[in-house]
Write a protein that holds these residues in place. Structure first.
Motif, PDB file in Angstrom:
ATOM      1  N   UNK A  61       0.867  -1.165   0.000  1.00 51.57           N
ATOM      2  CA  UNK A  61       0.000   0.000   0.000  1.00 51.57           C
ATOM      3  C   UNK A  61       0.908   1.221   0.000  1.00 51.57           C
ATOM      4  N   UNK A  62       1.055   1.829  -1.157  1.00 45.43           N
ATOM      5  CA  UNK A  62       1.992   2.942  -1.313  1.00 45.43           C
ATOM      6  C   UNK A  62       1.678   4.107  -0.384  1.00 45.43           C
ATOM      7  N   UNK A  63       0.403   4.419  -0.216  1.00 43.27           N
ATOM      8  CA  UNK A  63       0.044   5.572   0.600  1.00 43.27           C
ATOM      9  C   UNK A  63       0.442   5.394   2.062  1.00 43.27           C
ATOM     10  N   UNK A  64       0.530   4.154   2.515  1.00 48.20           N
ATOM     11  CA  UNK A  64       0.884   3.868   3.903  1.00 48.20           C
ATOM     12  C   UNK A  64       2.316   3.372   4.058  1.00 48.20           C
ATOM     13  N   UNK A  65       2.976   3.119   2.934  1.00 49.64           N
ATOM     14  CA  UNK A  65       4.314   2.508   2.958  1.00 49.64           C
ATOM     15  C   UNK A  65       4.281   1.250   3.827  1.00 49.64           C
ATOM     16  N   UNK A  66       3.267   0.416   3.547  1.00 44.36           N
ATOM     17  CA  UNK A  66       3.043  -0.779   4.350  1.00 44.36           C
ATOM     18  C   UNK A  66       2.570  -1.921   3.448  1.00 44.36           C
ATOM     19  N   UNK A  67       2.476  -3.095   4.047  1.00 44.27           N
ATOM     20  CA  UNK A  67       2.150  -4.306   3.302  1.00 44.27           C
ATOM     21  C   UNK A  67       0.971  -5.023   3.948  1.00 44.27           C
ATOM     22  N   UNK A  68       0.193  -5.726   3.108  1.00 43.58           N
ATOM     23  CA  UNK A  68      -0.908  -6.563   3.580  1.00 43.58           C
ATOM     24  C   UNK A  68      -0.851  -7.889   2.832  1.00 43.58           C
ATOM     25  N   UNK A  69      -1.324  -8.934   3.487  1.00 45.09           N
ATOM     26  CA  UNK A  69      -1.454 -10.221   2.800  1.00 45.09           C
ATOM     27  C   UNK A  69      -2.611 -10.109   1.821  1.00 45.09           C
ATOM     28  N   UNK A  70      -2.479 -10.764   0.689  1.00 45.58           N
ATOM     29  CA  UNK A  70      -3.533 -10.749  -0.316  1.00 45.58           C
ATOM     30  C   UNK A  70      -4.748 -11.491   0.227  1.00 45.58           C
ATOM     31  N   UNK A  71      -5.905 -10.859   0.120  1.00 49.57           N
ATOM     32  CA  UNK A  71      -7.140 -11.474   0.600  1.00 49.57           C
ATOM     33  C   UNK A  71      -7.652 -12.547  -0.357  1.00 49.57           C
ATOM     34  N   UNK A  72      -7.258 -12.450  -1.629  1.00 51.05           N
ATOM     35  CA  UNK A  72      -7.749 -13.375  -2.652  1.00 51.05           C
ATOM     36  C   UNK A  72      -6.597 -13.803  -3.569  1.00 51.05           C
ATOM     37  N   UNK A  73      -5.608 -14.515  -3.054  1.00 53.93           N
ATOM     38  CA  UNK A  73      -4.398 -14.767  -3.850  1.00 53.93           C
ATOM     39  C   UNK A  73      -4.605 -15.559  -5.129  1.00 53.93           C
ATOM     40  N   UNK A  74      -5.719 -16.263  -5.256  1.00 56.88           N
ATOM     41  CA  UNK A  74      -5.917 -17.062  -6.457  1.00 56.88           C
ATOM     42  C   UNK A  74      -6.989 -16.492  -7.375  1.00 56.88           C
ATOM     43  N   UNK A  75      -7.492 -15.305  -7.048  1.00 58.17           N
ATOM     44  CA  UNK A  75      -8.581 -14.735  -7.826  1.00 58.17           C
ATOM     45  C   UNK A  75      -8.153 -13.659  -8.810  1.00 58.17           C
TER      46      UNK A  75
END
Length: 147
Positions: A61-75
């Motif tokens: 997330x560029x605006x937060x300079x942070x990372x999140x796990x993908x909620x839908x990695x196969x979609x």
């Protein structure tokens, strides 16, 4: 998500940390959480994040300079449009895709002869729970925007 090799220990630990967390984490916050697992340097986290980003298991997330796990990695694939709604008060993040928005971006890119590599949309605002709790920034509340 073309790379199907198993994750390394560090990659798995970083992914588990992000998956377990309800808010986005910076690389340094990940490092702090993984010191007990032998992580000592930011480079260890950044290498793991680079691979997780390449495989589509994590988003930045560029605006937060942070990372999140993908909620839908196969979609969605690496070229799909991914959107995030980010609550400015509680930092909760919702990940979603919308084919109508994606179609409009594709039409614009085609009309402009623009080669799109990736499209990420970040929408910031207040979630329903924070609005109900009267979070600052809601019209009529302290910190009202546009006042």
């Amino acid at each position: 998500m073309t790379d199907h090799r198993p994750l390394t220990r560090n990659q798995a630990l970083v992914l588990e940390t992000l998956t377990a967390c309800e808010e986005p984490l910076s690389a340094y916050a990940i490092l702090d959480r993984l010191r007990g697992e032998g992580f000592r340097a930011p480079l260890q986290v950044y290498r793991a994040l680079d691979k997780l980003l390449q495989t589509g298991l994590v988003h930045r997330l560029d605006s937060l300079k942070a990372f999140v796990a993908c909620a839908h990695p196969h979609e969605h694939g690496g070229e799909a449009t991914v959107a995030f709604a980010i609550c400015e008060n509680c930092a909760r993040v919702w990940e979603f895709s919308d084919s109508t928005i994606e179609d409009r971006f594709e039409a614009w890119a085609k009309a402009e002869n623009f080669l799109t590599r990736a499209t990420t949309i970040e929408i910031s605002g207040l979630c329903a729970a924070c609005r109900e709790a009267g979070a600052p920034g809601e019209p009529g509340q302290p910190g009202e925007r546009g006042a």
